[in-house]
Enzyme design. Structure first.
Site, PDB file in Angstrom:
ATOM      1  N   ARG A 178       0.845  -1.103  -0.024  1.00  0.00           N
ATOM      2  CA  ARG A 178       0.006   0.176  -0.054  1.00  0.00           C
ATOM      3  C   ARG A 178       1.042   1.171   0.031  1.00  0.00           C
ATOM      4  NH1 ARG A 178      -3.712  -2.277   5.181  1.00  0.00           N
ATOM      5  NH2 ARG A 178      -1.562  -3.229   5.352  1.00  0.00           N
ATOM      6  N   SER A 215     -17.523  -2.566   6.705  1.00  0.00           N
ATOM      7  CA  SER A 215     -17.302  -1.100   6.843  1.00  0.00           C
ATOM      8  C   SER A 215     -16.592  -0.433   5.994  1.00  0.00           C
ATOM      9  CB  SER A 215     -16.431  -1.134   8.326  1.00  0.00           C
ATOM     10  OG  SER A 215     -15.131  -1.359   8.028  1.00  0.00           O
ATOM     11  N   TYR A 226     -13.931 -13.913 -10.009  1.00  0.00           N
ATOM     12  CA  TYR A 226     -15.201 -13.087  -9.716  1.00  0.00           C
ATOM     13  C   TYR A 226     -14.836 -11.653 -10.350  1.00  0.00           C
ATOM     14  CZ  TYR A 226     -12.555 -12.943  -5.204  1.00  0.00           C
ATOM     15  OH  TYR A 226     -11.918 -12.874  -4.124  1.00  0.00           O
TER      16      TYR A 226
HETATM   17  C1  HXC Z   1     -15.487  -7.865   8.137  1.00  0.00           C
HETATM   18  C2  HXC Z   1     -13.277  -7.141   8.541  1.00  0.00           C
HETATM   19  C3  HXC Z   1     -12.824  -8.765   8.773  1.00  0.00           C
HETATM   20  C4  HXC Z   1     -13.823  -9.848   8.520  1.00  0.00           C
HETATM   21  C5  HXC Z   1     -11.151  -7.456   8.832  1.00  0.00           C
HETATM   22  N1  HXC Z   1     -12.036  -6.641   8.592  1.00  0.00           N
HETATM   23  N2  HXC Z   1     -11.557  -8.720   8.812  1.00  0.00           N
HETATM   24  N3  HXC Z   1     -14.519  -6.836   8.416  1.00  0.00           N
HETATM   25  N4  HXC Z   1     -14.919  -9.157   8.349  1.00  0.00           N
HETATM   26  N5  HXC Z   1     -13.603 -10.830   8.498  1.00  0.00           N
HETATM   27  C6  HXC Z   1     -12.310  -5.005   8.684  1.00  0.00           C
HETATM   28  C7  HXC Z   1     -11.786  -4.690  10.040  1.00  0.00           C
HETATM   29  O1  HXC Z   1     -12.643  -4.679  11.018  1.00  0.00           O
HETATM   30  C8  HXC Z   1     -11.070  -3.128   9.707  1.00  0.00           C
HETATM   31  O2  HXC Z   1     -12.484  -2.401   9.501  1.00  0.00           O
HETATM   32  C9  HXC Z   1     -10.712  -3.385   8.244  1.00  0.00           C
HETATM   33  O3  HXC Z   1     -11.127  -4.652   7.612  1.00  0.00           O
HETATM   34  C10 HXC Z   1      -9.051  -3.292   8.032  1.00  0.00           C
HETATM   35  O4  HXC Z   1      -8.677  -4.304   9.222  1.00  0.00           O
HETATM   36  P1  HXC Z   1      -7.116  -4.390   9.631  1.00  0.00           P
HETATM   37  O5  HXC Z   1      -7.072  -5.743  10.673  1.00  0.00           O
HETATM   38  O6  HXC Z   1      -6.903  -3.268  10.388  1.00  0.00           O
HETATM   39  O7  HXC Z   1      -6.415  -4.343   8.432  1.00  0.00           O
HETATM   40  P2  HXC Z   1      -5.001  -5.001   8.119  1.00  0.00           P
HETATM   41  O8  HXC Z   1      -4.119  -5.286   9.441  1.00  0.00           O
HETATM   42  O9  HXC Z   1      -4.412  -4.004   7.432  1.00  0.00           O
HETATM   43  O10 HXC Z   1      -5.083  -6.194   7.311  1.00  0.00           O
HETATM   44  C11 HXC Z   1      -5.640  -6.584   6.340  1.00  0.00           C
HETATM   45  C12 HXC Z   1      -6.480  -7.679   6.107  1.00  0.00           C
HETATM   46  C13 HXC Z   1      -5.911  -9.063   6.739  1.00  0.00           C
HETATM   47  C14 HXC Z   1      -7.286  -7.705   4.918  1.00  0.00           C
HETATM   48  C15 HXC Z   1      -8.046  -7.475   7.071  1.00  0.00           C
HETATM   49  O11 HXC Z   1      -6.855 -10.034   6.476  1.00  0.00           O
HETATM   50  C16 HXC Z   1      -4.746  -9.581   5.876  1.00  0.00           C
HETATM   51  O12 HXC Z   1      -3.880  -9.142   6.138  1.00  0.00           O
HETATM   52  N6  HXC Z   1      -4.818 -10.256   4.823  1.00  0.00           N
HETATM   53  C17 HXC Z   1      -3.867 -10.629   3.907  1.00  0.00           C
HETATM   54  C18 HXC Z   1      -3.921 -12.055   3.451  1.00  0.00           C
HETATM   55  C19 HXC Z   1      -5.051 -12.187   2.712  1.00  0.00           C
HETATM   56  O13 HXC Z   1      -6.120 -11.793   3.075  1.00  0.00           O
HETATM   57  N7  HXC Z   1      -5.259 -13.327   1.842  1.00  0.00           N
HETATM   58  C20 HXC Z   1      -6.242 -13.714   1.075  1.00  0.00           C
HETATM   59  C21 HXC Z   1      -6.071 -13.762  -0.244  1.00  0.00           C
HETATM   60  S1  HXC Z   1      -7.207 -14.942  -0.884  1.00  0.00           S
HETATM   61  P3  HXC Z   1     -12.718  -1.433  10.695  1.00  0.00           P
HETATM   62  O14 HXC Z   1     -13.806  -0.512  10.172  1.00  0.00           O
HETATM   63  O15 HXC Z   1     -12.983  -2.089  11.727  1.00  0.00           O
HETATM   64  O16 HXC Z   1     -11.663  -0.455  11.057  1.00  0.00           O
HETATM   65  C22 HXC Z   1      -8.038 -14.461  -2.095  1.00  0.00           C
HETATM   66  C23 HXC Z   1      -8.868 -15.251  -2.997  1.00  0.00           C
HETATM   67  C24 HXC Z   1      -9.450 -16.395  -2.148  1.00  0.00           C
HETATM   68  O17 HXC Z   1      -7.915 -13.325  -2.516  1.00  0.00           O
HETATM   69  C25 HXC Z   1     -10.641 -17.201  -2.704  1.00  0.00           C
HETATM   70  C26 HXC Z   1     -11.087 -18.168  -2.042  1.00  0.00           C
HETATM   71  C27 HXC Z   1     -12.232 -18.863  -2.520  1.00  0.00           C
HETATM   72  P1  NAP Z   2      -2.465 -16.029   1.036  1.00  0.00           P
HETATM   73  O1  NAP Z   2      -1.620 -17.021   1.391  1.00  0.00           O
HETATM   74  O2  NAP Z   2      -3.161 -15.244   2.060  1.00  0.00           O
HETATM   75  O3  NAP Z   2      -1.337 -14.697   0.414  1.00  0.00           O
HETATM   76  C1  NAP Z   2      -1.469 -13.359   0.586  1.00  0.00           C
HETATM   77  C2  NAP Z   2      -0.124 -12.917   0.625  1.00  0.00           C
HETATM   78  O4  NAP Z   2      -0.298 -11.553   0.361  1.00  0.00           O
HETATM   79  C3  NAP Z   2       0.444 -13.231   1.994  1.00  0.00           C
HETATM   80  O5  NAP Z   2       1.774 -13.784   1.630  1.00  0.00           O
HETATM   81  C4  NAP Z   2       0.589 -11.819   2.428  1.00  0.00           C
HETATM   82  O6  NAP Z   2       1.971 -11.486   3.245  1.00  0.00           O
HETATM   83  C5  NAP Z   2       0.833 -10.953   1.257  1.00  0.00           C
HETATM   84  N1  NAP Z   2       0.088  -9.687   1.587  1.00  0.00           N
HETATM   85  C6  NAP Z   2      -1.172  -9.239   1.845  1.00  0.00           C
HETATM   86  N2  NAP Z   2      -1.074  -8.032   2.180  1.00  0.00           N
HETATM   87  C7  NAP Z   2      -0.080  -7.353   1.882  1.00  0.00           C
HETATM   88  C8  NAP Z   2       0.535  -5.956   1.825  1.00  0.00           C
HETATM   89  N3  NAP Z   2      -0.223  -4.844   2.423  1.00  0.00           N
HETATM   90  N4  NAP Z   2       1.619  -5.722   1.387  1.00  0.00           N
HETATM   91  C9  NAP Z   2       2.639  -6.820   1.015  1.00  0.00           C
HETATM   92  N5  NAP Z   2       1.874  -8.374   0.959  1.00  0.00           N
HETATM   93  C10 NAP Z   2       0.664  -8.545   1.487  1.00  0.00           C
HETATM   94  O7  NAP Z   2      -3.404 -16.100  -0.190  1.00  0.00           O
HETATM   95  P2  NAP Z   2      -3.308 -17.093  -1.473  1.00  0.00           P
HETATM   96  O8  NAP Z   2      -4.400 -18.105  -1.553  1.00  0.00           O
HETATM   97  O9  NAP Z   2      -1.967 -17.590  -1.602  1.00  0.00           O
HETATM   98  O10 NAP Z   2      -3.606 -16.127  -2.707  1.00  0.00           O
HETATM   99  C11 NAP Z   2      -2.377 -15.551  -3.495  1.00  0.00           C
HETATM  100  C12 NAP Z   2      -3.416 -14.919  -4.691  1.00  0.00           C
HETATM  101  O11 NAP Z   2      -4.062 -15.647  -5.441  1.00  0.00           O
HETATM  102  C13 NAP Z   2      -4.054 -13.895  -4.368  1.00  0.00           C
HETATM  103  O12 NAP Z   2      -3.898 -12.401  -5.155  1.00  0.00           O
HETATM  104  C14 NAP Z   2      -5.267 -14.189  -4.415  1.00  0.00           C
HETATM  105  O13 NAP Z   2      -6.295 -13.407  -4.367  1.00  0.00           O
HETATM  106  C15 NAP Z   2      -5.236 -15.092  -5.398  1.00  0.00           C
HETATM  107  N6  NAP Z   2      -6.247 -16.216  -5.464  1.00  0.00           N
HETATM  108  C16 NAP Z   2      -6.334 -17.267  -4.751  1.00  0.00           C
HETATM  109  C17 NAP Z   2      -7.027 -18.361  -4.637  1.00  0.00           C
HETATM  110  C18 NAP Z   2      -7.149 -19.597  -3.935  1.00  0.00           C
HETATM  111  O14 NAP Z   2      -7.867 -20.610  -4.066  1.00  0.00           O
HETATM  112  N7  NAP Z   2      -6.027 -19.758  -3.271  1.00  0.00           N
HETATM  113  C19 NAP Z   2      -8.205 -18.120  -5.570  1.00  0.00           C
HETATM  114  C20 NAP Z   2      -8.291 -17.234  -6.256  1.00  0.00           C
HETATM  115  C21 NAP Z   2      -7.304 -15.918  -6.309  1.00  0.00           C
HETATM  116  P3  NAP Z   2       2.175 -10.702   4.762  1.00  0.00           P
HETATM  117  O15 NAP Z   2       0.745 -11.202   5.691  1.00  0.00           O
HETATM  118  O16 NAP Z   2       3.150 -11.100   5.181  1.00  0.00           O
HETATM  119  O17 NAP Z   2       2.086  -9.277   4.118  1.00  0.00           O
END
Ligand code: HXC
Ligand code: NAP
Length: 297
Positions: free
Chosen positions: A84, A122, A164
């Site tokens: 970010r 939110s 999606y």
């Molecule tokens: C509702 C939520 C929430 C949840 C977080 N928030 N989790 N709201 N339900 N489960 C809200 C928080 O309340 C907060 O809003 C805001 O989101 C930001 O949360 P933070 O924890 O302060 O943010 P941050 O520490 O920056 O963490 C980011 C994150 C976290 C996205 C919330 O989950 C993360 O770090 N994720 C990285 C890994 C990830 O997401 N991997 C998925 C990729 S898989 P408020 O209003 O309370 O301030 C993918 C495809 C998968 O993309 C497809 C599978 C079918």
């Molecule tokens: P994951 O294991 O949760 O990986 C997400 C990665 O993103 C983590 O290594 C995390 O590392 C990094 N990340 C998150 N926020 C970041 C930030 N602000 N700055 C730098 N790094 C950040 O998820 P995944 O399943 O491997 O997904 C990988 C990709 O595949 C994503 O683009 C996801 O949308 C896509 N995808 C996955 C699936 C699936 O079935 N797994 C399906 C469709 C699409 P840190 O927490 O250390 O930052």
């Protein structure tokens, strides 16, 4: 009578269609390369001779990425970076250049996502996912391209998306909108930067369950049915299948492919029914109670 056999299993991890050494002497920069699919993609480049730079926020993820690359025998550098923040990205690229060389491949894999009904989301939850998934992807691509334009060198960007982007994603309004932006941006950047030698593609995984999936997403998957029988392929993806697609796109054999988004999902996103199944709300799918208008805003 034809039995249902599904799509055949892929070769084992470690196998490759590309020549050994395809990425010798090249640096590959993978965001989120310490977990899940990013680690899987990084591993395939590592096996083909690349030096890996893995960038993400959390030290334990960076350690896991380093260990995985070292186990393969690839040179690796990990760097703390929040995508970010453009300054944090620039600093990570400086480290990549100082340690190895200007990355010739950028894998924009990092993303953020959690399931939540749209009416409960939110503003900060929306902003956070869009900021990481869409803005962060652009900031990394921009940093990579500016350095290559300045140096007059070619490069390859792969933006990891989600299907999606085309269909919408009930329960994932933020991520689906952000991934639609990523797909569209891929097309724009491929045209803008093609003249400078920079190839830009999208890579869309289908369902690839893995041990690093966040608790939110794992919980959502576990609540429902077995995953294999609900895929047209009768199986989910194996990580090396995505890594092979990524290494092909960035290899010399994929050079004329640009502006394309390749889906690796066994046709799951095209799935439709002959007759419509009953509609189940996102709240019900998530096992939630009724909407509370006094809940979180
Ligand atoms: C509702 C939520 C929430 C949840 C977080 N928030 N989790 N709201 N339900 N489960 C809200 C928080 O309340 C907060 O809003 C805001 O989101 C930001 O949360 P933070 O924890 O302060 O943010 P941050 O520490 O920056 O963490 C980011 C994150 C976290 C996205 C919330 O989950 C993360 O770090 N994720 C990285 C890994 C990830 O997401 N991997 C998925 C990729 S898989 P408020 O209003 O309370 O301030 C993918 C495809 C998968 O993309 C497809 C599978 C079918
Ligand atoms: P994951 O294991 O949760 O990986 C997400 C990665 O993103 C983590 O290594 C995390 O590392 C990094 N990340 C998150 N926020 C970041 C930030 N602000 N700055 C730098 N790094 C950040 O998820 P995944 O399943 O491997 O997904 C990988 C990709 O595949 C994503 O683009 C996801 O949308 C896509 N995808 C996955 C699936 C699936 O079935 N797994 C399906 C469709 C699409 P840190 O927490 O250390 O930052």
């Amino acid at each position: 009578m034809a039995d249902k056999i599904g799509l055949p299993a892929p070769p084992m991890p470690g196998d490759s269609a590309l020549k050994p050494g395809t990425f010798d002497g090249q640096t590959v920069f993978v965001t989120g390369g310490g977990t899940g699919l990013g680690k899987g993609i990084a591993s395939e480049f590592a096996r083909l001779g690349a030096s890996l730079v893995i960038a993400s926020r959390k030290p334990d993820h960076l350690d896991a990425g380093r260990e995985a690359m070292e186990a393969i025998g690839a040179p690796v550098h990990v760097v703390a970076c929040d995508i970010r923040d453009p300054d944090s990205i620039a600093a990570a690229f400086d480290e990549a250049v100082a340690t190895f060389s200007l990355p010739s491949v950028l894998i924009n894999n990092a993303a953020a996502n959690f399931p939540v009904p749209a009416e409960d989301m939110s503003p900060n939850a929306w902003r956070t996912v869009v900021d990481i998934t869409l803005n962060g992807t652009f900031f990394c691509a921009r940093e990579f391209a500016r350095r290559h334009l300045a140096a007059g060198t070619p490069g390859s960007i792969i933006n990891v998306g989600a299907s999606y982007a085309w269909t919408g994603g009930p329960g994932f309004a933020h991520s689906a909108a952000a991934k639609a932006g990523v797909k569209n941006m891929t097309e724009t950047l491929a045209v803008e930067w093609g003249p400078y030698g920079i190839q830009v593609n999208g890579l869309v995984p289908g369902l690839f369950p893995h041990e690093d999936m966040t608790a939110d997403i794992q919980g959502n998957l576990k609540r429902t049915n077995d995953k294999d029988p609900v895929q047209p392929a009768l199986r989910v993806g194996q990580r090396q299948e995505l890594g092979w697609a990524a290494t092909f796109l960035a290899s010399p054999y994929g050079r004329f492919i640009s502006g394309h988004t390749l889906t690796v999902d066994g046709a799951n996103w095209q799935r439709r029914h002959l007759t419509n199944p009953e509609v189940v709300t996102v709240r019900d799918q998530m096992g939630m109670g009724p909407f509370d208008p006094d809940g979180k805003r």
